[in-house]
Enzyme design. Sequence first.
Site, PDB file in Angstrom:
ATOM      1  N   THR A 230       0.829  -1.315  -0.023  1.00  0.00           N
ATOM      2  CA  THR A 230      -0.107  -0.099   0.160  1.00  0.00           C
ATOM      3  C   THR A 230       0.851   1.205   0.031  1.00  0.00           C
ATOM      4  O   THR A 230       1.938   1.236   0.346  1.00  0.00           O
ATOM      5  CB  THR A 230      -0.992   0.059   1.182  1.00  0.00           C
ATOM      6  OG1 THR A 230      -1.582   1.286   1.388  1.00  0.00           O
ATOM      7  CG2 THR A 230      -0.124  -0.279   2.537  1.00  0.00           C
TER       8      THR A 230
ATOM      9  N   TYR B 241      -1.554  -0.644  10.698  1.00  0.00           N
ATOM     10  CA  TYR B 241      -1.940  -1.472   9.457  1.00  0.00           C
ATOM     11  C   TYR B 241      -0.528  -1.048   8.605  1.00  0.00           C
ATOM     12  O   TYR B 241       0.032  -1.956   7.943  1.00  0.00           O
ATOM     13  CB  TYR B 241      -3.062  -0.878   8.935  1.00  0.00           C
ATOM     14  CG  TYR B 241      -3.225  -1.187   7.501  1.00  0.00           C
ATOM     15  CD1 TYR B 241      -3.541  -2.287   6.943  1.00  0.00           C
ATOM     16  CD2 TYR B 241      -3.243  -0.201   6.511  1.00  0.00           C
ATOM     17  CE1 TYR B 241      -3.584  -2.611   5.547  1.00  0.00           C
ATOM     18  CE2 TYR B 241      -3.497  -0.532   5.278  1.00  0.00           C
ATOM     19  CZ  TYR B 241      -3.493  -1.638   4.660  1.00  0.00           C
ATOM     20  OH  TYR B 241      -3.307  -1.935   3.397  1.00  0.00           O
TER      21      TYR B 241
HETATM   22  N1  LIG Z   1      -8.326  -1.364  -0.610  1.00  0.00           N
HETATM   23  C1  LIG Z   1      -7.377  -0.546  -0.788  1.00  0.00           C
HETATM   24  O1  LIG Z   1      -7.635   0.338  -1.071  1.00  0.00           O
HETATM   25  C2  LIG Z   1      -5.918  -1.058  -0.807  1.00  0.00           C
HETATM   26  C3  LIG Z   1      -5.218  -0.129  -1.406  1.00  0.00           C
HETATM   27  C4  LIG Z   1      -3.637  -0.744  -1.233  1.00  0.00           C
HETATM   28  C5  LIG Z   1      -3.301  -1.846  -0.787  1.00  0.00           C
HETATM   29  N2  LIG Z   1      -4.528  -2.792  -0.513  1.00  0.00           N
HETATM   30  C6  LIG Z   1      -3.999  -4.108   0.080  1.00  0.00           C
HETATM   31  O2  LIG Z   1      -4.604  -5.017  -0.900  1.00  0.00           O
HETATM   32  C7  LIG Z   1      -5.024  -6.307  -0.158  1.00  0.00           C
HETATM   33  C8  LIG Z   1      -6.425  -6.627  -0.351  1.00  0.00           C
HETATM   34  O3  LIG Z   1      -7.088  -5.370   0.070  1.00  0.00           O
HETATM   35  P1  LIG Z   1      -8.921  -5.506   0.317  1.00  0.00           P
HETATM   36  O4  LIG Z   1      -9.339  -4.186   0.305  1.00  0.00           O
HETATM   37  O5  LIG Z   1      -9.217  -6.470  -0.813  1.00  0.00           O
HETATM   38  O6  LIG Z   1      -8.931  -6.198   1.618  1.00  0.00           O
HETATM   39  P2  LIG Z   1     -10.199  -6.992   2.121  1.00  0.00           P
HETATM   40  O7  LIG Z   1     -10.103  -7.006   3.377  1.00  0.00           O
HETATM   41  O8  LIG Z   1     -11.644  -6.951   1.330  1.00  0.00           O
HETATM   42  O9  LIG Z   1      -9.781  -8.569   1.599  1.00  0.00           O
HETATM   43  C9  LIG Z   1      -8.679  -9.250   2.440  1.00  0.00           C
HETATM   44  C10 LIG Z   1      -8.980 -10.774   2.290  1.00  0.00           C
HETATM   45  O10 LIG Z   1      -7.775 -11.402   3.085  1.00  0.00           O
HETATM   46  C11 LIG Z   1      -8.510 -12.320   3.888  1.00  0.00           C
HETATM   47  N3  LIG Z   1      -7.483 -12.498   5.059  1.00  0.00           N
HETATM   48  C12 LIG Z   1      -7.030 -11.604   6.132  1.00  0.00           C
HETATM   49  N4  LIG Z   1      -6.239 -12.395   6.938  1.00  0.00           N
HETATM   50  C13 LIG Z   1      -6.233 -13.479   6.551  1.00  0.00           C
HETATM   51  C14 LIG Z   1      -5.061 -14.743   6.771  1.00  0.00           C
HETATM   52  N5  LIG Z   1      -4.658 -14.703   7.874  1.00  0.00           N
HETATM   53  N6  LIG Z   1      -5.437 -15.983   6.020  1.00  0.00           N
HETATM   54  C15 LIG Z   1      -5.910 -16.000   5.036  1.00  0.00           C
HETATM   55  N7  LIG Z   1      -6.870 -14.934   4.705  1.00  0.00           N
HETATM   56  C16 LIG Z   1      -6.982 -13.780   5.354  1.00  0.00           C
HETATM   57  C17 LIG Z   1      -9.760 -11.809   4.290  1.00  0.00           C
HETATM   58  O11 LIG Z   1     -10.671 -12.921   4.450  1.00  0.00           O
HETATM   59  C18 LIG Z   1     -10.158 -11.174   3.052  1.00  0.00           C
HETATM   60  O12 LIG Z   1     -11.097 -11.973   2.269  1.00  0.00           O
HETATM   61  C19 LIG Z   1      -4.520  -6.115   1.078  1.00  0.00           C
HETATM   62  O13 LIG Z   1      -3.202  -6.728   1.309  1.00  0.00           O
HETATM   63  C20 LIG Z   1      -4.466  -4.589   1.238  1.00  0.00           C
HETATM   64  O14 LIG Z   1      -3.395  -4.225   2.296  1.00  0.00           O
HETATM   65  C21 LIG Z   1      -5.465  -2.558  -0.480  1.00  0.00           C
END
Ligand SMILES: NC(=O)c1ccc[n+]([C@@H]2O[C@H](COP(=O)([O-])OP(=O)(O)OC[C@H]3O[C@@H](n4cnc5c(N)ncnc54)[C@H](O)[C@@H]3O)[C@@H](O)[C@H]2O)c1
Length: 344
Positions: A133, A158
Amino acid sequence: MAKKILITGGAGFIGHHMINYLLKNTDWEIVSLDRLDYSGNLNRIQDTLNDYKDNDKKRVRIVYHDLRAEINNILTSDLGEFNYIIHMAASSHVDRSITDPLSFVYDNVVATCNILNYARKLKKLERLIYFSTDEVFGPAPKNVLYKERDRYNSTNPYSATKAGGEELAVAFENSYKLPVYITHTMNVFGERQHPEKYIPMTIRKVRDKEVVTVHSDETKKIPGSRHYIHAEDVCDGCLFLLLNQKKIEQIKNDFGNAKCKKFNLVGPTEVNNLDLALKIAKSQNLELKYEMVDFHSSRPGHDLRYALDGNLMESLGWSPKIDLDKRISQVVEWSLKNERWLKV
Ligand SMILES: NC(=O)c1ccc[n+]([C@@H]2O[C@H](COP(=O)([O-])OP(=O)(O)OC[C@H]3O[C@@H](n4cnc5c(N)ncnc54)[C@H](O)[C@@H]3O)[C@@H](O)[C@H]2O)c1
């Protein structure tokens, strides 16, 4: 033989878009690994698969596993080999990280170590993408765009745990020659996003004629800003990285031959939260009722402005193909037709 890819966090918001994007644009076999917590939702994948024929549906396999635990031998042999891994599973809600930092260490650092340890045993792995991120850089002062190798400055647990996961990924490339890329991306939006996030919440509030809260500075005059990017563009950027490795490997390593190349995936334009809410209201032909709130000082750990420099990806030939206004209209229209995804 078709390539095979593992998406961790496949039931999450971005993960399910990744599955959809790969179904549409490759013939690869796709495995989603997820533990289905408060933000993971298999209905996302189910919804997506409805649009595909049986042959394509069969290309997707869903595996339940909590990455806080290592991937044991039984699961390892059951999963088989992979050509690619995109590690997206993480705890990602900033507020929760402020209340319970340790659980973020388990999900974002320990879980990353478990997937990296698993990956280094694979024989056919061509690339693992650690999906990180922009928040690792902390708030961006006016006119500053962070480059891939700028210093990190986490303002909440985070981002600190995401940065910790990144360093592990770098260490695994150095120690075990694991082929890893790291991506930084900003606020992602799109269909089936968690309804508490800013864009779906604003779509719902405008529709219901409620007041939208716009986060701003202490004077309540300057709204926070981001380079919002649609999930499909993020997936397109990741696929670009996986398919263009030969070209990418020719980039001269910087910082004394630092391993583990990093890439900023940046949205088409920076937009402030007020203009974004106005765009959402305009897409619905409705008036925006809003209130500016000094979110920054009332909620430490949240930053007013994030900003990344997308020049590296552009120089390689990648940038988002569709402009922000079109993407916003697309998501507003879809959300209003699929209202169950707006329910809190
Ligand atoms: N949403 C954003 O704007 C954004 C921006 C930059 C980076 N990210 C990164 O993108 C990735 C996905 O983000 P998102 O918004 O889709 O999040 P989200 O919370 O919708 O999805 C995360 C998924 O990971 C799973 N998860 C969490 N911990 C776990 C574990 N210990 N074992 C197995 N599964 C696990 C959850 O069940 C969930 O389905 C993350 O790594 C986040 O840091 C997100």
